[in-house]
Design a protein around this motif. Structure first.
Motif, PDB file in Angstrom:
ATOM      1  N   ARG B 598      63.475 -54.568  11.643  1.00 41.43           N
ATOM      2  CA  ARG B 598      64.310 -54.123  10.515  1.00 41.43           C
ATOM      3  C   ARG B 598      65.640 -53.484  10.919  1.00 41.43           C
ATOM      4  N   PHE B 611      63.214 -57.535   3.722  1.00 41.11           N
ATOM      5  CA  PHE B 611      62.069 -57.533   4.629  1.00 41.11           C
ATOM      6  C   PHE B 611      60.827 -57.845   3.804  1.00 41.11           C
ATOM      7  N   ALA B 618      62.152 -60.480   8.475  1.00 43.92           N
ATOM      8  CA  ALA B 618      63.383 -60.335   7.691  1.00 43.92           C
ATOM      9  C   ALA B 618      63.835 -61.720   7.245  1.00 43.92           C
TER      10      ALA B 618
END
Lengths: 141, 661
Positions: B598, B611, B618
């Motif tokens: 992330r 996400f 992602a």
């Protein structure tokens, strides 16, 4: 004495500000030393630290990153991301024995063709006396 | 087994633009020896039809699958060459452009160094282009509605052009009325047309047009989105009078407890007074008064008998509790026509503006000679007397190292016009003090000759000072112009009754804020920057945003209207195409490599990355991605790839530049 080798500077310029400043310098016929080679990216935020390391590894005598002034990024804040990376990277580059003068980040807007000249000229003048960049192995020996 | 790379390299002479500094033949010969290069040519003008045909022909004959053109900036001709590739039957993105004009031949004097640089750059492009992949351009639908910002003559003309073509237009104006600077003028040069007779019918058409939504006294405060799909927030300041209920009878102004105007009338440049409730000028559009809370007794003390409300009576159009409101609109294109501000004459203190009462700015004189102005067209000094002699000082705040260096383009002509009008109104002796008279326009030079024949004096020299220090009795009570007459070659003192300062045009004080709001660039003097001065003079670097009028550079009314028409045509071209093609330089996640860390998510200024809790990966929304590549640079596992600017392509370019082959 061997003939002084002209330093070669790799420049990574963002598409919207500094690359346009370099174009403007051209249309305004502003003269500066022919030591830089420009690689265009869309945003200075695209500059991966590895690009810089790679350039030094491949023999660049200097690396110049050019982006939009703070607050002026075409993508809102990519230049801030670039700045943060630059500050970290600068320390690393220094620890590797590469002089500060060889690595620069400059904000040059699309209207600042003359500033481009000043920055490039200044950088070349500061790097030239340093001579060719020593590789990491040369430094450690 | 991957395909064999067959690259064609084309080095352009650009007449002598490149060839004078770069040894083009040597570059072409050098390129021929680079890996994968099958064809290497040099040609006089690569962008010309025969130049493009060379590429198309070679693609067919030599089975080329990569093209490199070394010529000018990609901002100028990348599109041209990509189109040539497509016409030659090759995907247009299997192309790389090398800038050896703007960034090489034009900026260097050392020919061998410039040639080596060109070779380095060509080598980098040859290395890079081998890694290019075929891509398809994205397409974005264009909303048909248009936002026009600024209701001067530029905005009015653009809005009407679009509205007449059947498009819905939002016209947003900061002041209580549209009309801009032109509404203040009496006559226009060089034809001496009555400005109001040209402008006010157009203003009425704006009000009456079913396709135009006019929001005066409003400002654009936020712009989100991109070409085809902008979301714009407009803040509407309270005018304390409901536009939909007001019938424009103006009885409220009559009824105000102030029997006479008491406050500075901005429209008349402070030459008259207005009441707290007022209409800027009789032909204002919308024909709705505005209440100034800074001066209205009710706002200041709460103790007014509100005679305006009584006068309005049954119509209930006055609402003293009105609040600021916001409107959010979706538009596809935007035209900026925010105009200019006049140079503040206080900044040239040598001319005594604000010190000597009879020193005026040109805009003040525009109001004085105007039949609907503060004196009903009577040109009188502050003491009520008619001037017998007038000095017009050109280039105040223009062509001036201390202030603005540019020529404001309109001052010579409006000074000539004012000279004519002042002579007509007062029969005074008129002196023009000029550096150069600039009359490059249709009928302009003829107008200058006409003025010379009317007996107006022209004295070449930049005025040193305006003073009231009299040297002899003939100068007593007068303003003395001290100037070097550069045609006669000596210093002169010329006493006059009235001084007019031909103040220049400059960007608005908040032009920088506005340009940020619309994601534009300014040129060095602060006017908004066009995409290209000749190829795209009304476009900007933000797709879908166009420029019209003096916000781009100082210009007169004919040029402004022409530019407004051009901006409207550009917007129409986008709208009627229905969609716009966008660069396929978006980023995407290679799912097999994504670790789900992330890091990339907060990098994206457009919230394009999400996400998935389910897959722990992602993903990038292609419609929201603008292609800056910031996430790509941040990804620790290298699992984000950007089309056209992929890591391996940039590494290849860096290696190509630096390898001394």
């Amino acid at each position: 004495m061997p003939e002084a080798v002209e330093p070669k500077i790799l420049a990574i310029f963002c598409n919207w500000c500094t690359y346009l400043a370099a174009d403007l310098a051209g249309t305004s016929r502003i003269k500066y030393p022919a030591n830089i080679r420009v690689v265009r990216v869309m945003c200075s935020g695209r500059v991966d630290p590895q690009f810089v390391m790679d350039a030094f590894a491949k023999g660049a005598d200097g690396v110049l990153i050019g982006g939009c002034h703070p607050g002026d990024c075409h993508y809102q804040e990519g230049n801030y991301k670039c700045l943060r990376r630059f500050e970290l990277l600068r320390r690393m580059v220094k620890e590797m024995g590469i002089e500060d003068e060889r690595f620069r980040l400059e904000w040059i807007s699309a209207s600042e063709g003359d500033r481009l000249r000043t920055v490039v000229t200044d950088m070349v003048e500061k790097i030239r006396p340093l001579g060719p960049r020593q590789t990491l192995t040369e430094v450690t020996q | 087994m991957s395909e064999e790379i067959r690259t064609g390299v084309y080095t352009c002479h650009c007449g002598s633009n490149i060839a004078a500094t770069v040894d083009v033949k040597a570059v072409a010969e050098y390129a021929a020896k680079l890996p994968n290069v099958v064809v290497s040519r040099d040609y006089k003008y690569m962008c010309s039809d025969p130049g493009q045909d060379l590429i198309k022909q070679d693609i067919r004959e030599h089975k080329l699958n990569r093209i490199v053109v070394a010529s000018c900036s990609p901002h100028l001709h990348e599109h041209t060459f990509r189109t040539a590739l497509a016409k030659g039957g090759l995907n247009e993105f299997l192309f790389q452009m090398v800038n050896i004009r703007e960034q090489d031949s034009w900026v260097h004097l050392d020919k061998p160094a410039a040639t080596v640089k060109a070779m380095d750059l060509v080598r980098a492009a040859v290395c890079r282009v081998a890694l290019h992949k075929p891509l398809t351009k994205g397409s974005v639908p264009i909303r048909a509605d248009v936002l026009v910002v600024g209701g001067g003559i530029a905005g009015i003309h653009a809005a009407l052009t679009l509205a007449n073509a059947g498009k819905k237009v939002y016209l947003v104006e900061r002041e209580p009325t549209i009309g801009g600077h032109m509404a203040k003028f009496d006559k226009t040069f060089p034809t001496l047309d009555c400005a109001a007779c040209i402008l006010t019918p157009k203003m009425s058409s704006v009000r009456a047009h079913p396709n135009i939504t006019l929001w005066s006294y409003s400002e654009v405060t936020q712009v989100d989105g991109y070409v085809g799909n902008f979301k714009v927030t407009v803040t509407r300041k309270p005018r304390y009078i409901m536009e939909d209920l007001c019938v424009g009878c103006l009885e409220c102004i009559e009824a105000c407890v102030y029997k006479e105007g008491k406050f500075v009338d901005e429209f008349n440049m402070g030459l008259s007074k207005r009441k707290p409730i007022y209409i800027p000028f009789p032909q204002a559009i919308p024909q709705v008064p505005v209440i100034d809370p800074e001066t209205c007794i009710d706002f200041k003390t709460g103790k007014c008998k509100k005679s305006c409300v009584d006068a309005c009576g049954e119509r209930h159009a006055i609402n003293l509790k009105m609040k600021e409101t916001t409107e959010i609109i979706d538009v596809g294109t935007i035209i900026l026509s925010t105009g200019f501000q006049v140079f503040d004459a206080h900044r040239s203190p040598e001319y005594g503006y604000g010190v000597y009462p009879n020193v005026y700015t040109a805009l003040e004189i525009e109001r004085l000679v105007n039949a609907s102005g503060p004196t009903s067209g009577e040109v009188v000094l502050r003491d009520g007397k008619r001037p017998k002699s007038v000095a017009i000082i050109h280039c105040v705040g223009s062509r001036d190292e201390k202030n603005n260096r540019w020529c404001s383009r309109v001052c010579c002509m409006y000074s000539l016009k004012l000279a004519h009008l002042l002579k007509e109104h007062t029969d005074a002796e008129i002196f023009n003090f000029y550096i150069d008279i600039r009359t490059p326009g249709k009928g302009f030079e003829e107008f200058y000759q006409k003025l010379r024949n009317e007996g107006v004096h022209f004295i070449r020299g930049k005025v040193a000072e305006v003073t009231d220090w009299a040297f002899d009795p003939s100068e007593e009570g007068k303003l003395v112009i001290r100037v070097e007459d550069t045609l006669l070659g000596f210093a002169r003192r010329i006493p006059v009754d009235m001084v007019v300062l031909a103040t220049g045009l400059e960007p608005h004080a908040d032009a920088q804020e506005v340009r940020r709001r619309f994601n534009l660039t300014c040129s060095s003097e602060g006017f908004f920057l066009e995409r290209h001065p000749k190829l795209a003079p009304v476009s900007t670097f933000t797709d879908g945003v166009f420029l019209a009028g003096a916000c781009q550079s100082p210009k007169d009314i004919p040029d402004t209207v022409a530019q407004a028409g051009a901006a409207a045509a550009e917007a129409l071209a986008l709208i009627d195409a229905g969609h716009v093609e966008i660069e396929p330089n978006t980023a995407f996640v290679l799912e097999e490599d994504c670790s789900g860390c992330r890091t990339c998510i907060p990098m994206c200024p457009f919230s394009a990355i999400t996400f998935s809790e389910e897959t722990k990966l992602a993903s990038i929304n292609q419609a929201l991605c603008k292609g800056c590549g910031t996430c790509v640079a941040s990804c620790p596992s290298g699992s984000i790839v950007q089309n056209l600017y992929d890591d391996e392509e940039i590494f290849a370019e860096i290696e190509g530049v630096l390898s001394n082959a």
